[in-house]
Design a protein around this motif. Structure first.
Motif, PDB file in Angstrom:
ATOM      1  N   SER A  76     -27.641  49.304  -2.837  1.00 35.61           N
ATOM      2  CA  SER A  76     -28.774  48.874  -2.031  1.00 35.61           C
ATOM      3  C   SER A  76     -28.438  47.621  -1.236  1.00 35.61           C
ATOM      4  CB  SER A  76     -29.985  48.587  -2.934  1.00 35.61           C
ATOM      5  OG  SER A  76     -29.758  47.410  -3.670  1.00 35.61           O
ATOM      6  N   GLY A  77     -29.274  47.343  -0.203  1.00 37.55           N
ATOM      7  CA  GLY A  77     -29.033  46.178   0.634  1.00 37.55           C
ATOM      8  C   GLY A  77     -29.150  44.881  -0.129  1.00 37.55           C
ATOM      9  N   LEU A  78     -30.125  44.788  -1.041  1.00 40.30           N
ATOM     10  CA  LEU A  78     -30.297  43.554  -1.804  1.00 40.30           C
ATOM     11  C   LEU A  78     -29.127  43.316  -2.751  1.00 40.30           C
ATOM     12  CD1 LEU A  78     -34.119  43.583  -2.599  1.00 40.30           C
ATOM     13  CD2 LEU A  78     -32.897  42.151  -0.980  1.00 40.30           C
ATOM     14  N   ALA A  79     -28.596  44.397  -3.317  1.00 39.85           N
ATOM     15  CA  ALA A  79     -27.424  44.228  -4.182  1.00 39.85           C
ATOM     16  C   ALA A  79     -26.227  43.755  -3.365  1.00 39.85           C
ATOM     17  CB  ALA A  79     -27.100  45.541  -4.894  1.00 39.85           C
ATOM     18  N   GLY A  80     -26.077  44.307  -2.171  1.00 41.90           N
ATOM     19  CA  GLY A  80     -25.002  43.852  -1.295  1.00 41.90           C
ATOM     20  C   GLY A  80     -25.178  42.394  -0.907  1.00 41.90           C
ATOM     21  N   LEU A  81     -26.442  42.005  -0.650  1.00 37.49           N
ATOM     22  CA  LEU A  81     -26.725  40.613  -0.316  1.00 37.49           C
ATOM     23  C   LEU A  81     -26.414  39.707  -1.499  1.00 37.49           C
ATOM     24  CD1 LEU A  81     -27.852  38.537   1.662  1.00 37.49           C
ATOM     25  CD2 LEU A  81     -30.147  39.079   0.824  1.00 37.49           C
ATOM     26  N   SER A  82     -26.737  40.174  -2.708  1.00 43.55           N
ATOM     27  CA  SER A  82     -26.428  39.387  -3.907  1.00 43.55           C
ATOM     28  C   SER A  82     -24.926  39.184  -4.044  1.00 43.55           C
ATOM     29  CB  SER A  82     -26.982  40.092  -5.143  1.00 43.55           C
ATOM     30  OG  SER A  82     -26.682  39.366  -6.314  1.00 43.55           O
ATOM     31  N   ALA A  83     -24.154  40.218  -3.736  1.00 43.68           N
ATOM     32  CA  ALA A  83     -22.702  40.095  -3.812  1.00 43.68           C
ATOM     33  C   ALA A  83     -22.185  39.117  -2.755  1.00 43.68           C
ATOM     34  CB  ALA A  83     -22.058  41.466  -3.617  1.00 43.68           C
ATOM     35  N   ARG A  84     -22.752  39.163  -1.553  1.00 48.08           N
ATOM     36  CA  ARG A  84     -22.347  38.215  -0.511  1.00 48.08           C
ATOM     37  C   ARG A  84     -22.660  36.779  -0.947  1.00 48.08           C
ATOM     38  NH1 ARG A  84     -21.298  40.571   4.466  1.00 48.08           N
ATOM     39  NH2 ARG A  84     -21.933  42.749   4.672  1.00 48.08           N
ATOM     40  N   ALA A  85     -23.837  36.596  -1.563  1.00 48.18           N
ATOM     41  CA  ALA A  85     -24.221  35.262  -2.021  1.00 48.18           C
ATOM     42  C   ALA A  85     -23.271  34.762  -3.102  1.00 48.18           C
ATOM     43  CB  ALA A  85     -25.658  35.277  -2.537  1.00 48.18           C
ATOM     44  N   ALA A  86     -22.959  35.632  -4.050  1.00 47.69           N
ATOM     45  CA  ALA A  86     -22.069  35.228  -5.135  1.00 47.69           C
ATOM     46  C   ALA A  86     -20.683  34.861  -4.613  1.00 47.69           C
ATOM     47  CB  ALA A  86     -21.965  36.355  -6.160  1.00 47.69           C
ATOM     48  N   ALA A  87     -20.254  35.511  -3.533  1.00 52.26           N
ATOM     49  CA  ALA A  87     -18.917  35.247  -2.984  1.00 52.26           C
ATOM     50  C   ALA A  87     -18.773  33.823  -2.463  1.00 52.26           C
ATOM     51  CB  ALA A  87     -18.606  36.242  -1.871  1.00 52.26           C
ATOM     52  N   VAL A  88     -19.888  33.192  -2.077  1.00 51.09           N
ATOM     53  CA  VAL A  88     -19.829  31.818  -1.559  1.00 51.09           C
ATOM     54  C   VAL A  88     -20.499  30.834  -2.510  1.00 51.09           C
ATOM     55  CG1 VAL A  88     -19.714  32.554   0.843  1.00 51.09           C
ATOM     56  CG2 VAL A  88     -21.948  32.170  -0.188  1.00 51.09           C
ATOM     57  N   GLY A  89     -20.735  31.272  -3.752  1.00 46.47           N
ATOM     58  CA  GLY A  89     -21.317  30.381  -4.749  1.00 46.47           C
ATOM     59  C   GLY A  89     -22.815  30.196  -4.637  1.00 46.47           C
ATOM     60  N   ALA A  90     -23.492  31.095  -3.920  1.00 47.53           N
ATOM     61  CA  ALA A  90     -24.944  31.016  -3.774  1.00 47.53           C
ATOM     62  C   ALA A  90     -25.610  32.009  -4.723  1.00 47.53           C
ATOM     63  CB  ALA A  90     -25.354  31.298  -2.328  1.00 47.53           C
ATOM     64  N   VAL A  91     -26.929  31.932  -4.805  1.00 50.57           N
ATOM     65  CA  VAL A  91     -27.693  32.785  -5.713  1.00 50.57           C
ATOM     66  C   VAL A  91     -28.855  33.428  -4.956  1.00 50.57           C
ATOM     67  CG1 VAL A  91     -29.178  32.837  -7.751  1.00 50.57           C
ATOM     68  CG2 VAL A  91     -27.101  31.471  -7.773  1.00 50.57           C
ATOM     69  N   LEU A  92     -29.033  34.736  -5.154  1.00 50.49           N
ATOM     70  CA  LEU A  92     -30.175  35.471  -4.591  1.00 50.49           C
ATOM     71  C   LEU A  92     -31.236  35.627  -5.664  1.00 50.49           C
ATOM     72  CD1 LEU A  92     -31.608  37.397  -2.545  1.00 50.49           C
ATOM     73  CD2 LEU A  92     -30.250  39.237  -3.543  1.00 50.49           C
TER      74      LEU A  92
END
Length: 381
Positions: free
Chosen positions: A345-361
């Motif tokens: 899903s898009g939100l899961a992909g967004l969560s992965a993008r956030a984790a890649a830069v040390g951010a949190v969704l």
């Protein structure tokens, strides 16, 4: 009061203010030298306490006044400096003509607050004339004339530093605008390229499809040939499309905010969207652009919301709607039996993008109804 607090927070926590505080605080500490002489001079305790308190006020005003006055009308700056001068003059009963030393703060504040050189020169000249008048009246001008020279020289130097900082800020804004325009131009170029790549192929596919449909009964062999051509053209168009987008991965926050504004308006959703993403630190802008795109898409497709608000901070973005709630913000095919978000899903992909830069969704329910999507950078935690 909320507006006043918001104004104070915006001015006192701005990037320019944070850059001013170290130098301003160091300069403000200079005023406390007077307190040392009062405390060691053997005078009354009440007088020493009063002088110390007033010097702390003078120092504090000097630290916080410029960030509050930057960008305001020149009339308000003049009034604020007159008020500052009045505060400094309250020290005359305690330390007499030596109060004129503190007029240096008025000159420095004028040099750093006024955007126009003429106004800054007037402020510095007024402070210097005030010192001249006080020292002359006290009969100290012959020995203490250097106070005036020191005031003018320090204020002039501070004016030069302030002007340099303004110039650097303007250059950075210009660079940011050039970068934004470059991205917008690249998107326009990509759109044109995409049209050129797919326009012809899809037009031919459409024509051949219509022809094959007419030939199915009359000339099956010819129809098969046309269908083979359609397959070949489709594969070629797909290959061209993949080649075109292979290097196109950059997201621009300003562009996504503008797109969100247009999309929400088209969906008849009342939108509150920032004009730009300049407040966000550069390393998080691309991630926040993805967050805005994905969240706004969910709001339009699933939430059934009447309003949507996007808020930006230096290290966080929040997208809130008043729709039907979290359950509708994710496609049914992308949820598991427990209601969790599958990896596709898009939100899961967004969560992965956030984790890649040390951010949190974080996706949460909004009271009384709706959804709040927040992406927070590592610096905020």
């Amino acid at each position: 009061m909320p507006r006043v607090r918001e104004f104070l927070h915006e001015r006192l926590s701005s990037r320019a203010a944070r850059r001013w505080y170290p130098g301003g605080s160091f300069g403000g500490l200079y005023s406390l030298i007077g307190a040392w002489f009062v405390w060691t001079g053997g005078g009354p305790l009440a007088s020493a306490l009063a002088v110390t308190a007033l010097l702390l006020v003078v120092s504090g005003i000097y630290v916080f006044l410029p960030p509050l006055l930057w960008g305001t009308a020149r009339g308000w700056i003049y009034l604020a400096l007159l008020g500052y001068a009045a505060v400094i003059c309250t020290l005359f009963p305690f330390i007499g003509p030596w109060t004129s030393w503190l007029f240096m703060y008025i000159a420095c504040a004028a040099a750093s607050c006024f955007p126009r050189v003429v106004d800054a020169a007037v402020g510095v000249a007024a402070a210097a004339l005030g010192q001249f008048a006080v020292l002359t009246a006290a009969g100290l001008i012959a020995d203490e004339w250097f106070i005036i020279a020191l005031t003018v020289s320090i204020a002039t130097m501070l004016r030069g530093i302030s002007q340099l900082a303004r110039t650097v800020g303007e250059l950075r804004q210009a660079q940011s605008e050039v970068a934004r325009l470059a991205v917008a131009e690249e998107r326009a170029r990509f759109t044109r390229d995409l049209h050129d790549v797919l326009g012809h192929s899809l037009t031919v596919v459409t024509v051949k499809s219509e022809l094959a449909a007419r030939l199915v009964d009359r000339d099956p062999q010819r129809a098969k040939t046309e269908l083979a051509d359609i397959e070949r053209l489709g594969r070629g168009a797909l290959a061209d499309l993949r080649a075109s987008i292979a290097g196109y991965r950059e997201m621009n926050l300003d562009t996504e905010l503008a797109a969100a504004r247009v999309a929400l308006a088209a969906a008849e959703v009342e939108a509150t969207v920032p004009a730009s993403g300049d407040t966000v630190v550069p390393p998080l802008r691309e991630l926040f652009a993805w967050a805005v795109r994905e969240s706004v898409t969910n709001v339009i497709r699933h939430a059934g919301a009447a309003s949507c608000t996007i808020e930006l901070r230096a290290d966080a973005v929040t997208i809130a709607d008043d729709g039907v709630g979290m359950g509708a913000c994710v496609d049914a095919e992308n949820t598991d039996a427990a209601g969790g978000i599958r990896s596709g899903s898009g939100l899961a992909g967004l969560s992965a993008r956030a984790a890649a830069v040390g951010a949190v969704l974080l996706v949460a329910a909004r009271e009384p109804h709706g959804t709040v999507v927040t992406v927070t950078g590592a610096a905020a935690r």
